[in-house]
Structures are given as C-alpha cells and as structure tokens.
Design an enzyme around this catalytic site. Sequence first.
Site, PDB file in Angstrom:
ATOM      1  N   ASP A 192      -5.575  -4.857   1.705  1.00 11.17           N
ATOM      2  CA  ASP A 192      -5.317  -4.156   0.443  1.00 11.17           C
ATOM      3  C   ASP A 192      -6.154  -4.794  -0.667  1.00 11.17           C
ATOM      4  O   ASP A 192      -6.045  -5.991  -0.918  1.00 11.17           O
ATOM      5  CB  ASP A 192      -3.830  -4.256   0.102  1.00 11.17           C
ATOM      6  N   ASP A 203     -11.153 -13.136  14.871  1.00 10.08           N
ATOM      7  CA  ASP A 203     -10.726 -11.981  15.664  1.00 10.08           C
ATOM      8  C   ASP A 203      -9.975 -12.399  16.916  1.00 10.08           C
ATOM      9  O   ASP A 203      -8.925 -11.837  17.255  1.00 10.08           O
ATOM     10  CB  ASP A 203     -11.956 -11.141  16.027  1.00 10.08           C
ATOM     11  N   GLY A 246      -0.296   5.381  -9.174  1.00  9.32           N
ATOM     12  CA  GLY A 246      -1.198   5.123 -10.294  1.00  9.32           C
ATOM     13  C   GLY A 246      -0.457   4.973 -11.601  1.00  9.32           C
ATOM     14  O   GLY A 246       0.496   4.200 -11.720  1.00  9.32           O
ATOM     15  N   HIS A 292      -5.430  -0.048   0.925  1.00 17.04           N
ATOM     16  CA  HIS A 292      -4.334   0.248   0.010  1.00 17.04           C
ATOM     17  C   HIS A 292      -3.582   1.495   0.458  1.00 17.04           C
ATOM     18  O   HIS A 292      -4.101   2.608   0.353  1.00 17.04           O
ATOM     19  CB  HIS A 292      -4.870   0.421  -1.407  1.00 17.04           C
ATOM     20  N   ASP A 322      -5.743 -13.816  18.123  1.00 12.02           N
ATOM     21  CA  ASP A 322      -4.556 -13.131  18.632  1.00 12.02           C
ATOM     22  C   ASP A 322      -4.640 -12.875  20.134  1.00 12.02           C
ATOM     23  O   ASP A 322      -3.835 -12.125  20.688  1.00 12.02           O
ATOM     24  CB  ASP A 322      -4.329 -11.811  17.895  1.00 12.02           C
ATOM     25  N   ASP A 358     -10.942  -7.679  19.329  1.00 14.36           N
ATOM     26  CA  ASP A 358     -10.786  -6.225  19.340  1.00 14.36           C
ATOM     27  C   ASP A 358     -11.082  -5.588  17.987  1.00 14.36           C
ATOM     28  O   ASP A 358     -10.770  -4.420  17.758  1.00 14.36           O
ATOM     29  CB  ASP A 358      -9.361  -5.864  19.760  1.00 14.36           C
ATOM     30  N   SER A 410       2.357   1.877  -3.425  1.00  9.88           N
ATOM     31  CA  SER A 410       1.616   1.476  -4.611  1.00  9.88           C
ATOM     32  C   SER A 410       2.549   1.450  -5.822  1.00  9.88           C
ATOM     33  O   SER A 410       3.517   0.695  -5.839  1.00  9.88           O
ATOM     34  CB  SER A 410       0.412   2.409  -4.817  1.00  9.88           C
TER      35      SER A 410
END
Length: 507
Positions: A398, A223, A55, A435, A226, A230, A146
Amino acid sequence: MGPPPGPPPQLPAHCEIVGVMKERAGIDGQPYAIRFHLRLPAAWNRRFLMQGGGGTNGDLGDALGRVGPGAPALAGGYAVLSQDSGHDNAVNAAPERGGASAFGFDPEARADYGGTSLPLAVGAARTLVGAFYAATPRYSYFAGCSKGGQEGMMAAQRYPDLFDGIVASAPGMSLPRAAVTEAWDTQSLGHAAAKPVTPASLAAAFTDADLAMVSRAVLDACDADDGVADGLVGNYPACTPAKVLPLLRKTVCTGDKQANCLSSAQIDALIRVQEGPLNTRGEKLYASFPWDAGWSDMGWRIWKLGSADGRIPAINVMMGAPSLAMVFTTPPTLPAPGLPGSLDYVMTFDFDRDAAKIHATGGAFTRSAWTDIGARSPDIDTFARRGGRMIVPHGVSDPVFSVNDTLDWWREVDQRAGGKAAQTVRVFPVPGMGHCAGGPATDGIDAFTALVAWVEKGQAPDRLTGTAGPVSPWPGRTRPICAYPTTVRYKGTGDVEKADSFICQAL
C-alpha cells in the site's frame, strides 16, 4: 472507490430512498447537509450493511454493497446504506475554493467527514428500515476501504454500538499523519527529479524500468524466505532494509545515470520513503513502509510519482496536497491554484512547523484535525465487550497507508486486551497488494463472507483465500492470506499456484 469495471449488476426488487438531514450554513458561507442513500430489498434477510466512502467523500454512494467478489450485498437481501459524510462535491467543491477539499474550511463539515456523520446516517437509516419492514435488523455490518476503512475504525472506537461486524480494509485511521507522509514522499522523490521540480519532472524521476529494478532487488533478497521463489514476499516481516539495501546498492550507476542502473539520488529517495517522515529532532511522524515487490506496480507510481507519460499526476500531489492544506491542518489554508500550486505547497511543507498543525486548534476550530479524523486509538473495549468483530485486510505494498501502522495498532490493541485482541479483531496483510486492490498479489479476497461467519456462527478466520486477478502476473493463482502474527509458508510439496500447498505459520 468507484464501481468495478463491467456491466452493472442485476438488482432485485427494492425501495430506493435518498434522504437529506442536518441542513445548515457553514461558517464559510456554503450550504451543508448530510445526504444518505438507502436501498431496501423486497426479500430482506434481516441484515443491514453500511458501505464506506473514499478519498475526500462528498459522494452519495451507490448503496449496492459491493463488498467482494460476486453479486453485491443488496442482491443477497441486505438493506444497504451509503452517505456523503456531510458535504456534497456538486455543491461544495468549487475549483476557486480548492475543489473537493474546500469543506475543510468549515469545522462542522470536517468533523462530519471525520465520523460524526456516521451515527446520524445510521440512525436515520435504521428508523426507515424499522418503518418499512416493521422489524429491526438481526445483524448490522460495515464494510469499507481507505477512507471507508477509517470510518470502520472510527465506528469501532467511538460509536461501538453501531455495528456487529466491520471490514476495515487499508484503513486510513491515521489520515492526517499519512497526509504529512505524502508531502514527505513528494519532497523525497523530488530530490531525484530534474530541477525545478514540476509534475512532469516528478513523474520522470523514476522510469518503469527503474522501479522494476527496485522490485527485483526486493525479490532477490526476500522472495524465497517463505519457502518458494514465486514473486511474492510471503514472509514480509523478514524483508528488512538490512537484506534489501545491499542488493539495491549493487544497482547504483558507476557513472552517469543509465537505463540499466539507479542513481544514488534515486536510492536515497527510496530509503527516505521507506523510513517515513521525521522532524529535525528525529521524531517519527508516521510509520515506515515495508520493502515489497509492489513498489514497481502502476498503482504505487500513480500515488507517489504520477504516470510515466505525465497524463496522470501524482495522487499525493493532486489530492494529498489540498487535503493536507485544507482538511488535515489548522488553520486551513488554500494553496495556489492548480497542480503547480499544490506541488509548491508540499515541496515547501515544513516538518517541524507545519506537521504540528494536524494537532493544532484555533478560532472556530476548537478540535484539531487529528481529534476529528484520526481513528488510531487502541481502545475498542466497548466494541469487544458487546461481541463486535472486525477484519482488517491491508496490502503490504500500500503506497498511502502503511501496513506497518496497522500492525503497530493491532499490537497496541493486543497489549491492552491482555493478549486477546484476536478474539475481536484480525489483521490480514496481503503481500504485493497496493491500496485496497491491485499489485502483483492474490488480491481477490472475500473478507465480508468471513466476517459474517465470524459474527453469526462464531467461526473466527485464521486465514482468508486470495485469488490473483487476470492482470496479475499469475491469473488464477491462490494463496492463504494469513492473520497476523502468522505468515504464509510453502509446505515443500504441491502445486505452487494453489493455496492448499501453503500453511500459515507463527512468526
């Protein structure tokens, strides 16, 4: 980042030191200093670790070295350092001066926050380590997420002799640009909110059910790319707006907004968020964000909107607005008091006039906020030449620092290195993760152990293993977390809950 939930870890016998250095008076009349926290275990393993902040910093940190699952690094014999980056929230964060971001009115405090405190704190710690043990560390490491990730990037770019290995998770390397993006997101989502836009109406702009519809459209579109449906978008680069938007637009209400459909204003707001901020000349001010299943996660909405019950305001407003006003732009300005004042500041932010202030100088601020805090340079040449190694995990969902920015950076490093960036730095995008952690993801990752093996044994990681936590949709599920530019793919046979059933394949 705060300590994880649960009982405190059992700590070994160690010496604990809290130091203060560079005491001074700022131009804003406030007392400043760099405070650091160092723990020196009795059974030392000849390794040193600095843990990053989070932060706006201003917190001494616990210097335990919580770098992944299991016991903290201190318990493993590491000497561990943390620091407050040159300002103290207990002293410099008076509410009438803007709270935790008030240090931004002092140029030296801003520079220390950006990274100039790093070599000073590390230098002091190493002197104490040498005096205590009569020996120097064999290896020095850094780990942070972060703002801590930004510190790791800053170390590799500007202070490349500090560390042998760095984990820079979800790196805020473009913090000033990301702060502009937070204002863009608030304005964009505010268009879907009831007027006038208040913290409460912003939170109510999307219900949890609305966001679940967004994630469902993403999963329906991407979805299975790949090899298996899932709940994870493993092939995240293939999940383009061209695939998602037709399905998202099928959810548009034919009349008034209902619980089972999205309004056109909501979808337009989401598209603006995904595309990222622009000025009126069409110039991009930050990267775009991927479409991913984590957009319905509580962490995403807390950053962007605030909790649905209104109890927790949007972090983009609560922390992002004061930081943008006081730390990331020049000259620093003080928003009107309270949450309404912060919201008013970002809702009236001008992306032509005000966004340019992250590069501005003036008066006592002889360096811009971007110069002081931005850590976006692809020049890690010296770090690479001395054998440094870096691992960069980053959640694809994120909500504050876009993984697309991190991947753009890696490609620039790779171009500069003649296609050999992977010898020094590897980025590990984590599908679904928010995040630093959380989201519908296999977010339990031990990047630090992999880093140590790379630095000390030459074992470069092509993949990490992620484990889904107890509050995920699939507790205990494991997945390969693949080093970019590879992505995960199901082999076609085997237990879909186990990482062994998947491979990492080239894009």
